[in-house]
Design a protein around this motif. Structure first.
Motif, PDB file in Angstrom:
ATOM      1  N   SER A 153       0.990  -1.758  -0.427  1.00 45.15           N
ATOM      2  CA  SER A 153       0.072  -0.498  -0.318  1.00 45.15           C
ATOM      3  C   SER A 153       0.657   2.041   0.105  1.00 45.15           C
ATOM      4  O   SER A 153       2.281   1.278   0.280  1.00 45.15           O
ATOM      5  N   GLU A 154       0.316   2.586  -0.607  1.00 42.52           N
ATOM      6  CA  GLU A 154       1.036   2.852  -0.612  1.00 42.52           C
ATOM      7  C   GLU A 154       2.150   3.604   0.759  1.00 42.52           C
ATOM      8  O   GLU A 154       3.468   4.684   1.545  1.00 42.52           O
ATOM      9  N   GLU A 156       2.153   1.811   3.226  1.00 42.85           N
ATOM     10  CA  GLU A 156       3.870   1.189   2.968  1.00 42.85           C
ATOM     11  C   GLU A 156       5.453   0.975   2.686  1.00 42.85           C
ATOM     12  O   GLU A 156       5.708   1.107   2.672  1.00 42.85           O
TER      13      GLU A 156
END
Length: 335
Positions: A153-154, A156
């Motif tokens: 994800s962004e 992460e």
């Protein structure tokens, strides 16, 4: 090259006979058998000579992938490994089951690629730091390969970039990839090929980080088995059960190894540990005491650097955990 008789031995009755020896490279270790690529280009299945394990080698695997060995062929078409030539380096860890023995992961390597994942599963910085320290101890350059870019994800990805910046600041090369060989993808594993060319590279990491998938993308003909991540624990499961050297089209070898759950340190003296953490070693030169352990002493420049954020707390904590290993003389799995 041809097999060359190197010595004449005497039999029980005093009769002379030639002993045939040849050199070779250990390219596969299944635990009980070793595959040796001999000087004549043939692959020969080998076993260790009976008394070989008794020569003061405190290891679960006295012969490792990457070793240059001397073998004695027999009539069955197999051979005995009778000698290991001097190693220029190796990566070693403490055996998880036998605390006073080591396990040699690979020998005579030019570099190591440590495959890490921010998630699916998560690779701890403690594990990374223990591997890096072990590699520093034996002068093996390490590149950190951050895999599964496409799954993050962004949030992460932001964390991954922060971790990469931490290790790049220390001086380690970091690369983001995902397991595809599509050259139009900026994260294709093809970007690894220039770094792998004509070198012997150890590929290591936790179980489940995608080592086999990376190898399949680089070497489609190998077709290694892969496994899913455990949903319950976000941990990887072993798919590689033995170590093997895989020849690369760009020249050199890639050494595939079983996934490592923990990296217990071995054969690193307590006093030497500081020098295997680059940034800690740099600041330690300014400590008040030359034998400072950086734990409690007054005038410790390392602890001051941690307070001032010149040394990350995660790296310092990894150093302390390895110091604790040395004090307690026990294997400690990475957390």
């Amino acid at each position: 090259m041809v097999i060359t008789p190197l010595s004449i031995r005497r039999g029980v009755g005093g009769e002379a006979f030639f002993s045939l020896f040849m050199r070779g490279l250990v390219i596969k270790n299944t635990g009980s058998w070793y595959t040796v690529k001999a000087e004549n280009g043939k692959n020969i299945d080998c076993k260790i000579k009976g008394n070989f394990r008794l020569k003061g080698i405190r290891s679960t695997n006295p012969v490792a992938v990457g070793d240059h060995v001397v073998i004695t062929p027999n009539k069955e078409g197999t051979a005995f490994i009778t000698e290991i030539e001097d190693r220029r380096n190796y990566i070693i860890r403490k055996s998880p089951n036998l605390s006073k023995q080591s396990h040699i992961i690979a020998a005579n390597i030019d570099q190591a690629f440590l495959v890490v994942t921010i998630n699916y599963p998560e690779t701890s910085t403690t594990f990374i730091d223990r591997f890096l320290a072990g590699a520093e101890a034996y002068r093996v350059p390490v590149t950190l390969v951050f895999n599964k870019h496409d799954l993050l994800s962004e949030e992460e990805l932001r964390y991954q970039h922060a971790v990469m910046k931490l290790y790049e600041t220390i001086g380690y090369e970091c690369i983001e990839v995902q397991a595809t060989n599509d050259t139009s993808n900026e994260f294709s594993v093809e970007k690894l090929n220039p770094l792998l060319a004509n070198k012997i590279t150890l590929l290591s990491g936790n179980s489940g980080v995608g080592k086999s998938t990376i190898i399949n993308a680089l070497l489609p003909h190998v077709n290694l088995r892969t496994a899913d991540i455990s949903d319950a624990h976000n941990t990887g499961m072993h798919t590689t059960t033995f170590s093997e050297m895989l020849e690369l089209p760009v020249g050199g070898y890639l050494i595939d190894t079983p996934g490592i759950k923990g990296f217990g340190t071995f054969d690193i003296e307590r006093e030497e540990l500081t020098s295997y953490f680059r940034e800690i070693f740099k600041f330690s030169e300014h400590c008040k005491f030359s034998n400072c352990t950086h734990t409690h002493e007054p005038g410790c420049a390392v602890r001051k650097a941690v307070e001032d954020h010149y040394i990350s707390e995660s790296r310092y904590n990894s150093y302390l955990s390895m110091l604790e290993d040395k004090e307690e003389n026990k294997y400690r799995e990475a957390f």
